[in-house]
Design a protein around this motif. Sequence first.
Motif, PDB file in Angstrom:
ATOM      1  N   TYR A 290      82.928 -17.897  56.106  1.00  0.00           N
ATOM      2  CA  TYR A 290      82.401 -18.633  57.255  1.00  0.00           C
ATOM      3  C   TYR A 290      81.773 -19.952  56.830  1.00  0.00           C
ATOM      4  O   TYR A 290      81.820 -20.947  57.560  1.00  0.00           O
ATOM      5  CB  TYR A 290      81.374 -17.775  57.997  1.00  0.00           C
ATOM      6  CG  TYR A 290      80.791 -18.448  59.208  1.00  0.00           C
ATOM      7  CD1 TYR A 290      81.516 -18.541  60.394  1.00  0.00           C
ATOM      8  CD2 TYR A 290      79.521 -19.019  59.175  1.00  0.00           C
ATOM      9  CE1 TYR A 290      80.989 -19.176  61.505  1.00  0.00           C
ATOM     10  CE2 TYR A 290      78.987 -19.652  60.277  1.00  0.00           C
ATOM     11  CZ  TYR A 290      79.724 -19.727  61.442  1.00  0.00           C
ATOM     12  OH  TYR A 290      79.215 -20.364  62.535  1.00  0.00           O
ATOM     13  N   ALA A 291      81.179 -19.984  55.651  1.00  0.00           N
ATOM     14  CA  ALA A 291      80.565 -21.215  55.145  1.00  0.00           C
ATOM     15  C   ALA A 291      81.546 -22.090  54.377  1.00  0.00           C
ATOM     16  O   ALA A 291      81.169 -23.170  53.908  1.00  0.00           O
ATOM     17  CB  ALA A 291      79.379 -20.869  54.242  1.00  0.00           C
TER      18      ALA A 291
ATOM     19  N   GLY B 155      85.264 -23.500  56.441  1.00  0.00           N
ATOM     20  CA  GLY B 155      84.234 -22.915  57.295  1.00  0.00           C
ATOM     21  C   GLY B 155      83.323 -23.951  57.924  1.00  0.00           C
ATOM     22  O   GLY B 155      83.714 -25.098  58.157  1.00  0.00           O
ATOM     23  N   ASN B 156      82.087 -23.542  58.175  1.00  0.00           N
ATOM     24  CA  ASN B 156      81.095 -24.398  58.810  1.00  0.00           C
ATOM     25  C   ASN B 156      80.603 -25.447  57.812  1.00  0.00           C
ATOM     26  O   ASN B 156      79.930 -25.112  56.834  1.00  0.00           O
ATOM     27  CB  ASN B 156      79.917 -23.534  59.290  1.00  0.00           C
ATOM     28  CG  ASN B 156      78.925 -24.310  60.128  1.00  0.00           C
ATOM     29  OD1 ASN B 156      78.582 -25.436  59.817  1.00  0.00           O
ATOM     30  ND2 ASN B 156      78.449 -23.701  61.203  1.00  0.00           N
ATOM     31  N   PRO B 157      80.914 -26.737  58.025  1.00  0.00           N
ATOM     32  CA  PRO B 157      80.518 -27.755  57.040  1.00  0.00           C
ATOM     33  C   PRO B 157      79.012 -27.948  56.947  1.00  0.00           C
ATOM     34  O   PRO B 157      78.492 -28.265  55.877  1.00  0.00           O
ATOM     35  CB  PRO B 157      81.218 -29.021  57.539  1.00  0.00           C
ATOM     36  CG  PRO B 157      81.410 -28.793  59.003  1.00  0.00           C
ATOM     37  CD  PRO B 157      81.635 -27.319  59.160  1.00  0.00           C
ATOM     38  N   ARG B 158      78.291 -27.771  58.049  1.00  0.00           N
ATOM     39  CA  ARG B 158      76.829 -27.933  58.015  1.00  0.00           C
ATOM     40  C   ARG B 158      76.189 -26.843  57.167  1.00  0.00           C
ATOM     41  O   ARG B 158      75.281 -27.103  56.379  1.00  0.00           O
ATOM     42  CB  ARG B 158      76.277 -27.895  59.440  1.00  0.00           C
ATOM     43  CG  ARG B 158      76.753 -29.039  60.321  1.00  0.00           C
ATOM     44  CD  ARG B 158      76.186 -28.914  61.726  1.00  0.00           C
ATOM     45  NE  ARG B 158      76.643 -29.996  62.583  1.00  0.00           N
ATOM     46  CZ  ARG B 158      77.777 -29.964  63.277  1.00  0.00           C
ATOM     47  NH1 ARG B 158      78.554 -28.894  63.198  1.00  0.00           N
ATOM     48  NH2 ARG B 158      78.136 -30.987  64.029  1.00  0.00           N
TER      49      ARG B 158
ATOM     50  N   THR C 237      77.056 -27.524  53.391  1.00  0.00           N
ATOM     51  CA  THR C 237      76.248 -28.607  52.827  1.00  0.00           C
ATOM     52  C   THR C 237      74.814 -28.153  52.591  1.00  0.00           C
ATOM     53  O   THR C 237      74.210 -28.453  51.555  1.00  0.00           O
ATOM     54  CB  THR C 237      76.258 -29.819  53.776  1.00  0.00           C
ATOM     55  OG1 THR C 237      77.606 -30.266  53.957  1.00  0.00           O
ATOM     56  CG2 THR C 237      75.432 -30.954  53.201  1.00  0.00           C
ATOM     57  N   THR C 238      74.268 -27.411  53.550  1.00  0.00           N
ATOM     58  CA  THR C 238      72.898 -26.913  53.411  1.00  0.00           C
ATOM     59  C   THR C 238      72.773 -25.963  52.232  1.00  0.00           C
ATOM     60  O   THR C 238      71.771 -26.006  51.495  1.00  0.00           O
ATOM     61  CB  THR C 238      72.466 -26.206  54.704  1.00  0.00           C
ATOM     62  OG1 THR C 238      72.533 -27.135  55.794  1.00  0.00           O
ATOM     63  CG2 THR C 238      71.045 -25.679  54.587  1.00  0.00           C
ATOM     64  N   MET C 239      73.775 -25.122  52.015  1.00  0.00           N
ATOM     65  CA  MET C 239      73.711 -24.172  50.913  1.00  0.00           C
ATOM     66  C   MET C 239      73.786 -24.874  49.558  1.00  0.00           C
ATOM     67  O   MET C 239      73.126 -24.451  48.602  1.00  0.00           O
ATOM     68  CB  MET C 239      74.838 -23.148  51.032  1.00  0.00           C
ATOM     69  CG  MET C 239      74.620 -22.093  52.103  1.00  0.00           C
ATOM     70  SD  MET C 239      73.002 -21.289  52.008  1.00  0.00           S
ATOM     71  CE  MET C 239      72.993 -20.714  50.307  1.00  0.00           C
TER      72      MET C 239
END
Length: 242
Positions: free
Chosen positions: A146-147, A169-172, A175-177
């Motif tokens: 998902y990420a 997956g989720n780009p936000r 990037t946060t991870m």
Amino acid sequence: PEEEDRRRICRERKVLIAERVKHVNRIKGLLFGQGISGYEPLRKNRRKQLDELHTGDGRPLPTHLKTQISRELDRLELLLEQITAVENERDTLLAAQKDSVAATATLIPAGAMLCDVKGIGLELAAVLWTEGLFRHFDNRRQVAAYAGLAPTPWQSGTIDHEQGVSKAGNPRLRTTMIQLSWLWLRHQPQSALSLWFTARVQSSGGRTKKSAIVALARKLLVALWKYVTAGVVIEGAVLKTA
């Protein structure tokens, strides 16, 4: 719909921060063209400093340039007010989770649990919660996929290896991870994940540092998912309440 609406807070803050950076850079660029450096538009005494500025050859700021910068400061101050308002909404949302837990003695929501981990602030906790960890996942592979941090297999004949992360997956969240992984090494140096990263990088002479941080991000996301869903504390991690 409610879960999607909660995402607006962190996403709006990111947009406002990007606009703030543009205005700050524009002001500094205008002043640099006059031989002026060191002016910080984000300081509270920004107006007073502007009145005291002189060009590199000792002249007062040109009238129209000073007026333009003043209008830039007007827009910048409006952005600062909006950023503060958004951050207050975010803090209220996370505080409401903790209050509901104290009142009902139910399972602690993900956002409130993440705030208790050293190295994870309010913004990171809100992004992790609203962008990913509010969902239900069956296993760790679904979490990583998902990420966009799951490895991509490649097969051809007898060749079978991985090509790196899919980024599908989720780009936000991805990037946060990555950002959180670097912070994790700083704030949780004695955790099992940080020790694993250090050993892996040292064994390769530092050549695999970038790929190792992506692997750490995947492992950390899975570990945080287990923490908020099953209460499994990451090995060696320090909590703020400890």
